[in-house]
Design a protein around this motif. Sequence first.
Motif, PDB file in Angstrom:
ATOM      1  N   LYS A 130       0.972  -1.384  -0.570  1.00 26.99           N
ATOM      2  CA  LYS A 130      -0.127  -0.139   0.372  1.00 26.99           C
ATOM      3  C   LYS A 130       0.883   1.332  -0.159  1.00 26.99           C
ATOM      4  CE  LYS A 130      -1.897  -1.637   4.069  1.00 26.99           C
ATOM      5  NZ  LYS A 130      -1.033  -2.339   3.763  1.00 26.99           N
ATOM      6  N   THR A 131       1.847   1.523   0.985  1.00 29.13           N
ATOM      7  CA  THR A 131       2.672   2.555   0.557  1.00 29.13           C
ATOM      8  C   THR A 131       3.223   2.656   0.132  1.00 29.13           C
ATOM      9  OG1 THR A 131       2.559   2.113   3.034  1.00 29.13           O
ATOM     10  CG2 THR A 131       4.166   3.365   2.485  1.00 29.13           C
ATOM     11  N   SER A 132       4.091   1.509  -0.779  1.00 29.85           N
ATOM     12  CA  SER A 132       4.535   1.690  -2.265  1.00 29.85           C
ATOM     13  C   SER A 132       3.661   2.658  -3.001  1.00 29.85           C
ATOM     14  CB  SER A 132       5.560   0.441  -2.826  1.00 29.85           C
ATOM     15  OG  SER A 132       5.828  -0.399  -1.214  1.00 29.85           O
ATOM     16  N   VAL A 162       4.745  -1.207   9.628  1.00 32.35           N
ATOM     17  CA  VAL A 162       5.612  -0.235   9.567  1.00 32.35           C
ATOM     18  C   VAL A 162       4.618   1.707   9.508  1.00 32.35           C
ATOM     19  CG1 VAL A 162       6.919   1.380   7.255  1.00 32.35           C
ATOM     20  CG2 VAL A 162       6.838  -1.564   8.071  1.00 32.35           C
ATOM     21  N   THR A 163       3.260   1.480   8.586  1.00 30.79           N
ATOM     22  CA  THR A 163       2.367   2.404   8.976  1.00 30.79           C
ATOM     23  C   THR A 163       1.208   1.708  10.274  1.00 30.79           C
ATOM     24  OG1 THR A 163       2.271   2.031   6.849  1.00 30.79           O
ATOM     25  CG2 THR A 163       0.609   3.826   7.647  1.00 30.79           C
ATOM     26  N   VAL A 164       1.495   2.924  11.507  1.00 30.11           N
ATOM     27  CA  VAL A 164       0.793   3.236  12.161  1.00 30.11           C
ATOM     28  C   VAL A 164      -0.021   3.701  12.264  1.00 30.11           C
ATOM     29  CG1 VAL A 164       1.894   1.462  14.351  1.00 30.11           C
ATOM     30  CG2 VAL A 164       2.551   4.530  13.709  1.00 30.11           C
ATOM     31  N   VAL A 169      -5.490   8.029   1.008  1.00 32.20           N
ATOM     32  CA  VAL A 169      -5.329   8.264   2.119  1.00 32.20           C
ATOM     33  C   VAL A 169      -4.438   6.887   2.930  1.00 32.20           C
ATOM     34  CG1 VAL A 169      -5.982   8.188   4.508  1.00 32.20           C
ATOM     35  CG2 VAL A 169      -7.020   9.357   2.753  1.00 32.20           C
ATOM     36  N   ASP A 170      -3.643   6.796   3.168  1.00 27.05           N
ATOM     37  CA  ASP A 170      -2.701   5.063   3.417  1.00 27.05           C
ATOM     38  C   ASP A 170      -3.382   4.737   4.300  1.00 27.05           C
ATOM     39  OD1 ASP A 170      -1.393   2.737   2.985  1.00 27.05           O
ATOM     40  OD2 ASP A 170       0.626   4.203   3.465  1.00 27.05           O
ATOM     41  N   LEU A 171      -3.819   3.955   4.496  1.00 33.08           N
ATOM     42  CA  LEU A 171      -3.456   3.221   6.094  1.00 33.08           C
ATOM     43  C   LEU A 171      -3.634   2.403   6.805  1.00 33.08           C
ATOM     44  CD1 LEU A 171      -7.504   3.447   5.028  1.00 33.08           C
ATOM     45  CD2 LEU A 171      -6.912   4.655   6.973  1.00 33.08           C
TER      46      LEU A 171
END
Length: 677
Positions: free
Chosen positions: A14-16, A34-36, A51-53
């Motif tokens: 997702k973040t990529s 990694v993403t909190v 929006v990255d969740l």
Amino acid sequence: MNIIALFGNPNTGKTSLFNKLTRSYASVGNWSGVTVEKKVGTLRDKSALLVDLPGAYSLHPLSLDEGVTSRFLIDEPPASLINIVDASQLERNLYLTVQLLEYGCPMVIGLNMIDVARGRGILIDEQRLSRQLGIPVLPIIARSGQGTRALLQHIAALRTDSTADDIPFRLDYGKVIEHTLQQLTTAIQSALPDRTPQYARWVALQLLESNPVVEQYAASLLTPDFIRQQTEQCQQQLAAGGADITPSEQLRRVRTEWIARLYSQVADHSRADSRTLTEKMDAVLTHPLLGIPIFLLMMFTIFKLTFDWAGNLLADQIDALISGPVSSGATSLLQLAGASAFTQGLIVDGIIAGVGGVLVFMPQIAILFLMISLVEDSGYMARITLLMDRMMEYVGLNGKAFIPFIIGFGCNVPAIMAARTIEQRRERLLTILLVPLMSCSARLPVYILFAGVFFASHQAVVVMLMYVLGMIIALGLARLFSHSPLFAREKSFFLVELPPYRVPQPLSLFRSTWEKVKGFLHKAGTIILAGSVAIWLLSHLGMQGYGVDMDHSLLAAIGGLFAPLLDPIGFGTWQAVAALLTGFMAKEVVVSTMNIIYHAPTMEGLGVQLGSAFTALQAFSFMVFILLYTPCLATVSVIRKETQSWKWAGFSILYALITAYIAALLIYQLGRLIGYS
Ligand code: GDP
Ligand code: MG
């Protein structure tokens, strides 16, 4: 602006994708957690917000970071969703997909990691999948950006198309459940007349699953009695029908059966390898006996590289630049401009010495972080948490706590936030309190400086020892605290997720290293700059006014007040106390303070001065004290925020001070006993 949200299981890319589609940069890692917190960015064509969740396996939150997803769906209904699924783990990923389809917002599936799936011989028929789910499915490779343009086009089309004529997605959960759902949906619908029936059904479904976030939300819509009556009735009827099963188990069963059927129709495993490369590598790297020695060897290599092989050479160059051309250039310019001695002193001996003295260490910091990013992105970091799980369990934590610990090597602030991925409250609190013992990058300049002066031929080993010592003390205290009545005990469990090994991407390595270097530079330009000015002023101001001898300055007076306390641990001088006090702002400031009060033009000069102020034993005791003595200001404030308690923030300072004092005392006194001075 329209909002598009990225949903998916942890570690699916997702973040990529977020980084590819927006101009912002968020950290990517080949491990979960990694993403909190959600991150917001603008699409490159500025048409919508993305929006990255945090990743989640289902909408039912197990830990704090997973609750973010349900809350988002309720509070900020997005215009459309991108559901990222990992093609190599499609079946498991579809569970969340089903829950999102039930939510009923226009959605596109990004079928990611098709390169990985293909490599393993798994073929997915995406057209068939798309037909069965009733939404577009687009194969992508998020990290190279392949297919992302088509994905965006489909999203744009979703936004312009009216979706009114779509048939809402709906699974049949059997007569009993459907009846209860009907009752709940009708009630919710009348409380929320402007939301769709599909949404009301989703809320009802989540209620039956006892999703705590939704339960809280529903309490404002329906009476608690009504909800309880409905769920109890449902439960009884299920039991009466001969099914010894709770409503939420029934939901799960229907979904997993449906997914299994779907999966068998769209996935072709006939060419899949029996044993993947990852499995072969894991046989060695996570071996019960070999695993830890390999890990230590790897750490040692990293430290060798950081200091002996590359870092120090580069640092010397920067030092030469700052103490040579930069200082003398500034001095001549100031003289030319007719600046007073005060201004010259403040700028050259205060700011340039203080900030420059810290900047010198940038190369080592950059190299160390490049290495850590490499370990993170390759997937090896996740193995380390597995290796550590047994040890962590012994001390009353679990392997998951190791992730914040490792992030703490960079900076304690995000590490404490990363503890949100830990499900058990007690373990989360314990992890938050112990993270500051992980040696962050701010402490590195102090070690490099001291180890360079006193242990020049063993620099890498001595610095590595600081990291290991911090870890050992953290584990020891964890065991101590977890057996104390302060921390109520809970049963612990740990589900480790081992991602496949991946070759890290140079660009993403570069970006994550740069982010950290940038943070360091930013600190140099703000806190360290301000600290240097304050220290210079305090060291030149005294009761008699400006320009006093440094030994009679305010700084010396303040330092002298506490110095006797530190005598037993080897550094009862006002200079050491001054450095420790200012180091509370940010630990790099310790080095700035030393540079200013010892007033040395070059690193070498400072080394000579320190060499006469400390013995090797005192220097070692000082390094250990710096490692442990207190979290910095920013860390204390994030502890207070995450624990919602001043008490725990105060505790974090207090226990650290006590531990540091005891450790330094032991080192100094035992050292003297065996003949060092
Ligand atoms: P998130 O947890 O869903 O945000 O996932 P990340 O974006 O942090 O990515 C997890 C890991 O998968 C990173 O190591 C990425 O480089 C890697 N990754 C992401 N997308 C792909 C892809 O399409 N193919 C491959 N081979 N790796 C990918
Ligand atoms: Mg992420």
